[in-house]
Write a protein that holds these residues in place. Structure first.
Motif, PDB file in Angstrom:
ATOM      1  N   SER A   1      42.766  41.233  34.900  1.00 16.53           N
ATOM      2  CA  SER A   1      41.600  40.431  35.252  1.00 16.53           C
ATOM      3  C   SER A   1      41.117  40.832  36.639  1.00 16.53           C
ATOM      4  O   SER A   1      41.904  41.098  37.535  1.00 16.53           O
ATOM      5  CB  SER A   1      41.905  38.932  35.190  1.00 16.53           C
ATOM      6  OG  SER A   1      43.006  38.616  36.008  1.00 16.53           O
ATOM      7  N   ILE A   2      39.803  40.891  36.770  1.00 18.56           N
ATOM      8  CA  ILE A   2      39.193  41.250  38.046  1.00 18.56           C
ATOM      9  C   ILE A   2      39.022  39.975  38.862  1.00 18.56           C
ATOM     10  O   ILE A   2      38.388  39.023  38.408  1.00 18.56           O
ATOM     11  CB  ILE A   2      37.851  41.950  37.816  1.00 18.56           C
ATOM     12  CG1 ILE A   2      38.088  43.262  37.068  1.00 18.56           C
ATOM     13  CG2 ILE A   2      37.132  42.203  39.138  1.00 18.56           C
ATOM     14  CD1 ILE A   2      36.837  43.942  36.575  1.00 18.56           C
TER      15      ILE A   2
ATOM     16  N   ASN B   1      38.031  40.008  42.403  1.00 19.36           N
ATOM     17  CA  ASN B   1      36.803  40.228  43.162  1.00 19.36           C
ATOM     18  C   ASN B   1      36.559  41.731  43.251  1.00 19.36           C
ATOM     19  O   ASN B   1      37.197  42.490  42.535  1.00 19.36           O
ATOM     20  CB  ASN B   1      36.852  39.549  44.545  1.00 19.36           C
ATOM     21  CG  ASN B   1      37.978  40.064  45.418  1.00 19.36           C
ATOM     22  OD1 ASN B   1      38.281  41.252  45.426  1.00 19.36           O
ATOM     23  ND2 ASN B   1      38.620  39.171  46.152  1.00 19.36           N
ATOM     24  N   LYS B   2      35.682  42.163  44.148  1.00 15.87           N
ATOM     25  CA  LYS B   2      35.262  43.569  44.168  1.00 15.87           C
ATOM     26  C   LYS B   2      36.359  44.562  44.562  1.00 15.87           C
ATOM     27  O   LYS B   2      36.188  45.765  44.383  1.00 15.87           O
ATOM     28  CB  LYS B   2      34.055  43.758  45.074  1.00 15.87           C
ATOM     29  CG  LYS B   2      34.324  43.474  46.523  1.00 15.87           C
ATOM     30  CD  LYS B   2      33.088  43.676  47.362  1.00 15.87           C
ATOM     31  CE  LYS B   2      33.423  43.432  48.819  1.00 15.87           C
ATOM     32  NZ  LYS B   2      32.320  43.744  49.678  1.00 15.87           N
ATOM     33  N   ASN B   3      37.486  44.098  45.086  1.00 20.64           N
ATOM     34  CA  ASN B   3      38.576  45.021  45.417  1.00 20.64           C
ATOM     35  C   ASN B   3      39.955  44.483  45.031  1.00 20.64           C
ATOM     36  O   ASN B   3      40.965  44.974  45.500  1.00 20.64           O
ATOM     37  CB  ASN B   3      38.550  45.390  46.904  1.00 20.64           C
ATOM     38  CG  ASN B   3      38.934  44.227  47.796  1.00 20.64           C
ATOM     39  OD1 ASN B   3      38.825  43.070  47.403  1.00 20.64           O
ATOM     40  ND2 ASN B   3      39.385  44.523  48.993  1.00 20.64           N
ATOM     41  N   THR B   4      39.985  43.495  44.157  1.00 23.20           N
ATOM     42  CA  THR B   4      41.263  42.871  43.783  1.00 23.20           C
ATOM     43  C   THR B   4      41.329  42.673  42.275  1.00 23.20           C
ATOM     44  O   THR B   4      40.368  42.234  41.656  1.00 23.20           O
ATOM     45  CB  THR B   4      41.414  41.510  44.490  1.00 23.20           C
ATOM     46  OG1 THR B   4      41.225  41.680  45.891  1.00 23.20           O
ATOM     47  CG2 THR B   4      42.773  40.903  44.239  1.00 23.20           C
ATOM     48  N   MET B   5      42.479  43.010  41.692  1.00 20.35           N
ATOM     49  CA  MET B   5      42.698  42.733  40.276  1.00 20.35           C
ATOM     50  C   MET B   5      44.099  42.168  40.083  1.00 20.35           C
ATOM     51  O   MET B   5      44.998  42.396  40.886  1.00 20.35           O
ATOM     52  CB  MET B   5      42.479  43.985  39.418  1.00 20.35           C
ATOM     53  CG  MET B   5      43.422  45.107  39.624  1.00 20.35           C
ATOM     54  SD  MET B   5      42.947  46.479  38.529  1.00 20.35           S
ATOM     55  CE  MET B   5      44.050  47.733  39.130  1.00 20.35           C
TER      56      MET B   5
ATOM     57  N   ILE C   1      37.279  50.711  33.977  1.00 16.33           N
ATOM     58  CA  ILE C   1      37.278  49.432  34.691  1.00 16.33           C
ATOM     59  C   ILE C   1      36.419  49.591  35.936  1.00 16.33           C
ATOM     60  O   ILE C   1      36.636  50.500  36.736  1.00 16.33           O
ATOM     61  CB  ILE C   1      38.705  49.008  35.096  1.00 16.33           C
ATOM     62  CG1 ILE C   1      39.586  48.868  33.860  1.00 16.33           C
ATOM     63  CG2 ILE C   1      38.678  47.711  35.905  1.00 16.33           C
ATOM     64  CD1 ILE C   1      41.059  48.751  34.155  1.00 16.33           C
ATOM     65  N   SER C   2      35.462  48.698  36.100  1.00 18.14           N
ATOM     66  CA  SER C   2      34.593  48.731  37.271  1.00 18.14           C
ATOM     67  C   SER C   2      34.804  47.466  38.088  1.00 18.14           C
ATOM     68  O   SER C   2      34.468  46.375  37.645  1.00 18.14           O
ATOM     69  CB  SER C   2      33.129  48.830  36.826  1.00 18.14           C
ATOM     70  OG  SER C   2      32.282  48.744  37.939  1.00 18.14           O
ATOM     71  N   LEU C   3      35.382  47.630  39.285  1.00 21.11           N
ATOM     72  CA  LEU C   3      35.543  46.491  40.174  1.00 21.11           C
ATOM     73  C   LEU C   3      34.320  46.325  41.072  1.00 21.11           C
ATOM     74  O   LEU C   3      33.924  45.223  41.387  1.00 21.11           O
ATOM     75  CB  LEU C   3      36.799  46.639  41.043  1.00 21.11           C
ATOM     76  CG  LEU C   3      38.078  46.064  40.459  1.00 21.11           C
ATOM     77  CD1 LEU C   3      38.576  46.870  39.308  1.00 21.11           C
ATOM     78  CD2 LEU C   3      39.127  45.922  41.518  1.00 21.11           C
ATOM     79  N   SER C   4      33.757  47.434  41.503  1.00 19.13           N
ATOM     80  CA  SER C   4      32.554  47.435  42.326  1.00 19.13           C
ATOM     81  C   SER C   4      31.912  48.809  42.220  1.00 19.13           C
ATOM     82  O   SER C   4      32.437  49.692  41.547  1.00 19.13           O
ATOM     83  CB  SER C   4      32.900  47.127  43.792  1.00 19.13           C
ATOM     84  OG  SER C   4      33.636  48.194  44.355  1.00 19.13           O
TER      85      SER C   4
END
Length: 182
Positions: free
Chosen positions: A111-112, A114-118, A58-61
């Motif tokens: 579900s992602i 944003n860049k630091n929240t799932m 999983i890649s958030l950022s």
């Protein structure tokens, strides 16, 4: 090898090797070791009690790259992040949803946001309410994920009637106890 897996954060694809060994019974429990290597360097070994294991990326950022380790037993469903300087994986989220005795949890959906929240949707089955879906939002801060709130969105399950051959569904009767009455 996934061509876009960048566990080290250097912008280049890294090689992740996973090996499962040691499936044996000891003291009435299954013992399994899961060894992980990054770029041919042994990084870490995890000990689990289930040999049905799934690994997800999983890649958030660019800075938040995660490996999800999931086994058939919901007790082993957690997220790790690789630390290049120590050559170890740090556990950044392992949710055990305390208080739901005599129930279990299964992660249904991630579900992602944003860049630091799932957002993670769980299936749990406490004895008092029967099966329900709950959702928590997690925010990444200080090298781990924390719940945004201790209040979850919860919805009761719908079941198919056993005596019908059609696809009609009915509520399980606990719907009225949920705040949003969905």
């Amino acid at each position: 090898l996934h061509s876009r897996v960048d566990l080290t954060g250097d912008g280049k694809a890294d090689q992740l090797n996973v090996q499962i060994t040691g499936s044996k019974w000891s003291n009435n429990k299954l013992k399994v070791s899961l060894s992980m290597s990054v770029n041919k360097k042994k990084a870490q070994k995890f000990f689990l009690s289930d040999d049905a294991i799934s690994i997800s990326y999983i890649s958030l950022s660019k800075n938040i790259q995660l490996i999800r380790i999931q086994s058939g037993s919901s007790a082993y469903d957690f997220f790790v992040q690789y630390n290049k300087s120590t050559n170890k994986f740090n556990t950044v989220l392992k949710e055990s949803l305390g208080g739901f005795l005599h129930g279990y949890e299964i992660i249904r959906d991630i579900s992602i946001v944003n860049k630091n929240t799932m957002k993670i949707k769980y299936f749990i089955q406490p004895c008092l309410t029967g099966p329900i879906n709950i959702s928590y939002t997690y925010v990444y801060s200080n090298k781990s994920f924390k719940r945004k709130s201790n209040t979850a969105t919860a919805t009761s399950m719908y079941y198919k009637r056993k005596n019908h051959l059609t696809s009609s569904w009915y509520q399980d009767g606990y719907q009225k106890y949920f705040y949003s009455n969905k």
